[in-house]
Scaffold this active site. Structure first.
Site, short mmCIF file in Angstrom:
data_model
loop_
_atom_site.label_atom_id
_atom_site.label_comp_id
_atom_site.label_asym_id
_atom_site.label_seq_id
_atom_site.Cartn_x
_atom_site.Cartn_y
_atom_site.Cartn_z
N ARG A 49 0.80 -1.22 0.00
CA ARG A 49 0.00 0.00 0.00
C ARG A 49 0.83 1.27 0.00
O ARG A 49 0.35 2.35 -0.36
CB ARG A 49 -0.93 0.01 1.21
CG ARG A 49 -2.08 -0.95 1.08
CD ARG A 49 -2.80 -1.13 2.41
NE ARG A 49 -3.24 0.12 3.01
CZ ARG A 49 -3.80 0.20 4.21
NH1 ARG A 49 -3.96 -0.91 4.94
NH2 ARG A 49 -4.18 1.36 4.69
N LYS A 105 2.01 -2.26 4.82
CA LYS A 105 1.67 -0.85 4.97
C LYS A 105 2.46 -0.27 6.14
O LYS A 105 2.40 -0.78 7.25
CB LYS A 105 0.16 -0.70 5.20
CG LYS A 105 -0.31 0.70 5.59
CD LYS A 105 -0.66 0.74 7.05
CE LYS A 105 -1.12 2.12 7.48
NZ LYS A 105 -1.31 2.20 8.96
N HIS A 108 2.80 -15.85 2.49
CA HIS A 108 1.44 -16.31 2.16
C HIS A 108 0.39 -15.64 3.05
O HIS A 108 0.36 -15.86 4.26
CB HIS A 108 1.30 -17.83 2.38
CG HIS A 108 2.40 -18.65 1.82
ND1 HIS A 108 2.54 -18.93 0.47
CD2 HIS A 108 3.43 -19.27 2.44
CE1 HIS A 108 3.60 -19.69 0.28
NE2 HIS A 108 4.16 -19.92 1.47
#
Length: 225
Positions: A92, A110, A122
């Protein structure tokens, strides 16, 4: 004897992230969270153009890195050398990813510092956190970065409560930490070096170095043999 680690100098070896010159100037690693965006921009501008591409404003990707076409890379971001960003990864922004890392399918990052040789391979969410050298997040493990009551996050250490002044704070994960599959690191968690979090464990507070944390009626912390 259990050893509790809270300070940058205790949790992380020097030199395993481009952020080290900045990280080493603060006492506690969570103090760097509000500066990640700015330090990425400053580091990025000084990167070797022979080694890094700059495909978008505020995005630097090492030429040796492998980024799959379905991955999303938001600015500002640095992707280190020989790192692999796999299909469906969602970065992000405000993410500094080190060398020789794996950011896997359906992983969301983020406002993070990911040190060298870290795997988040994963279905992981890592937000407002610092992951140490050679740490590993098992499949489905996440950092929870906001308290359910939306109050400011504090660190509950053996020496007392440390007020961080932060609303968003995931986990400070030391070097060589293994986080098992489907574990949750609750807001304000600090995990000492060389510790193991067993699968499906909900972790909060400070975990000493060289510990094993098991799930059950309540998380149990034991020293390694």
């Amino acid at each position: 004897m259990q050893k509790y680690q809270l300070k940058v100098s205790e949790l992380y070896e020097a030199g395993h992230t481009l952020a080290w010159p900045y990280l080493s100037k603060v006492t506690y690693p969570w103090e760097i969270l509000s500066e990640i965006k700015n330090l990425i921009m400053e580091i990025g501008e000084g990167l070797d153009k022979e080694k890094y591409d700059n495909p978008l404003e505020g995005v630097w990707i090492a030429k040796s890195a492998k980024v799959y076409p379905t991955a999303f890379i938001g600015a500002p971001c640095i992707i280190g050398e020989n790192t692999e960003v796999r299909h469906g990864a969602f970065i992000r922004g405000n993410a500094l990813v080190g060398d020789n890392c794996v950011v896997g399918n359906s992983v969301e990052l983020k406002n993070v510092i990911i040190s060298d040789n870290v795997q988040v391979p994963h279905y992981n969410y890592v937000g407002d956190s610092v992951l140490g050298y050679r740490s590993h997040m098992g499949a489905g493990s996440i950092t929870s970065n906001v308290k359910s009551d939306k109050t400011l996050v504090s660190v509950k250490s053996p020496e007392g409560v440390i007020e961080t002044g932060l609303k968003k704070f995931g986990a400070m994960v030391g070097d060589y930490v293994e986080v098992g599959c489907n574990s949750v690191l609750n807001p304000g968690t600090v995990i000492g070096c060389h510790s193991n979090i067993y699968p499906t464990t909900s972790v909060r507070g400070v975990v000493p170095s060289d510990s094993i944390v098991k799930s059950g009626k309540g998380a149990e912390i034991i020293e390694k043999n």
